[in-house]
Write a protein that holds these residues in place. Structure first.
Motif, PDB file in Angstrom:
ATOM      1  N   SER A 169       0.826  -1.206   0.000  1.00 23.15           N
ATOM      2  CA  SER A 169       0.000   0.000   0.000  1.00 23.15           C
ATOM      3  C   SER A 169       0.863   1.260   0.000  1.00 23.15           C
ATOM      4  O   SER A 169       0.611   2.203  -0.762  1.00 23.15           O
ATOM      5  CB  SER A 169      -0.924  -0.011   1.216  1.00 23.15           C
ATOM      6  N   ASN A 170       1.903   1.295   0.842  1.00 26.14           N
ATOM      7  CA  ASN A 170       2.783   2.471   0.896  1.00 26.14           C
ATOM      8  C   ASN A 170       3.543   2.667  -0.406  1.00 26.14           C
ATOM      9  O   ASN A 170       3.795   3.802  -0.814  1.00 26.14           O
ATOM     10  CB  ASN A 170       3.747   2.367   2.074  1.00 26.14           C
ATOM     11  N   PHE A 228       3.564  11.007  -8.347  1.00 27.10           N
ATOM     12  CA  PHE A 228       2.499  11.015  -7.344  1.00 27.10           C
ATOM     13  C   PHE A 228       2.081  12.473  -7.168  1.00 27.10           C
ATOM     14  O   PHE A 228       2.925  13.354  -7.060  1.00 27.10           O
ATOM     15  CB  PHE A 228       3.009  10.472  -6.008  1.00 27.10           C
ATOM     16  N   LYS A 237       0.843   4.060  -2.964  1.00 20.57           N
ATOM     17  CA  LYS A 237       0.362   5.411  -2.644  1.00 20.57           C
ATOM     18  C   LYS A 237       1.457   6.464  -2.624  1.00 20.57           C
ATOM     19  O   LYS A 237       1.215   7.615  -2.979  1.00 20.57           O
ATOM     20  CB  LYS A 237      -0.322   5.412  -1.272  1.00 20.57           C
ATOM     21  N   PHE A 238       2.670   6.082  -2.182  1.00 21.84           N
ATOM     22  CA  PHE A 238       3.704   7.082  -1.907  1.00 21.84           C
ATOM     23  C   PHE A 238       5.073   6.780  -2.526  1.00 21.84           C
ATOM     24  O   PHE A 238       5.993   7.575  -2.376  1.00 21.84           O
ATOM     25  CB  PHE A 238       3.895   7.240  -0.395  1.00 21.84           C
ATOM     26  N   PHE A 292      -0.311  14.943  -4.774  1.00 25.12           N
ATOM     27  CA  PHE A 292      -1.011  14.959  -3.493  1.00 25.12           C
ATOM     28  C   PHE A 292      -1.858  16.197  -3.365  1.00 25.12           C
ATOM     29  O   PHE A 292      -1.642  17.197  -3.947  1.00 25.12           O
ATOM     30  CB  PHE A 292      -0.005  14.903  -2.341  1.00 25.12           C
TER      31      PHE A 292
END
Length: 114
Positions: free
Chosen positions: A16-17, A112, A20-21, A114
Motif C-alpha cells: 500500500s505504501n 504522485f 500510494k507514496f 497529493f
C-alpha cells in the motif's frame, strides 16, 4: 497463525505504501526508501536508476528547467541500482517527466500528486 497474520499485514502495508507514496521497505534486491511525503509538496517523483555518474544531475537539471523547486530529495543504492525520491514544491508537466524517463540509465519514473 499469529505470525502468518502479522506477516500478511506487513506485506499489505508495504504494498500500500509503495502504491500510494513510492515508499520501498524490506526489499531483497532494491534500496529501502521509507520516507513519507511531507505537507506542502504536491508532487513526488520516484526514479529507479543504474548507479552510474550523472543520474541525479539529469533529474535536478530537468526539474529546475521546468521552473520547479526541489524540496526533500533522497537517494539510496543497493546492488548497483539507485532509487531516488524527489518531492517538488511545484508540479512539473508530463513532458519533463518523459524527458527524465527517456534517459539511458533511468529505469523508470513514477509520479504522485497529493
Amino acid at each position: 497463525a499469529q505470525a502468518e497474520e502479522r506477516s500478511a499485514l506487513m506485506a499489505c502495508s508495504a504494498l500500500s505504501n509503495y502504491l500510494k507514496f513510492g515508499v520501498v521497505s524490506n526489499a531483497a534486491n532494491f534500496p529501502d526508501m521509507t520516507v513519507m511525503p511531507r505537507a506542502g509538496f504536491p508532487m513526488r517523483l520516484t526514479i529507479p536508476h543504474r548507479n552510474v555518474p550523472g543520474q541525479l544531475q539529469v533529474i535536478i537539471d530537468t526539474v529546475t528547467k521546468a521552473g520547479a523547486n526541489i524540496g526533500p530529495q533522497h537517494n539510496d543504492v543497493k546492488n548497483g541500482i539507485g532509487y531516488c525520491v524527489v518531492d517538488l514544491q511545484q508540479p512539473i508537466d508530463e513532458s519533463r517527466v518523459e524527458r527524465i524517463r527517456s534517459q539511458k540509465n533511468i529505469l523508470g519514473v513514477r509520479t504522485f500528486r497529493f
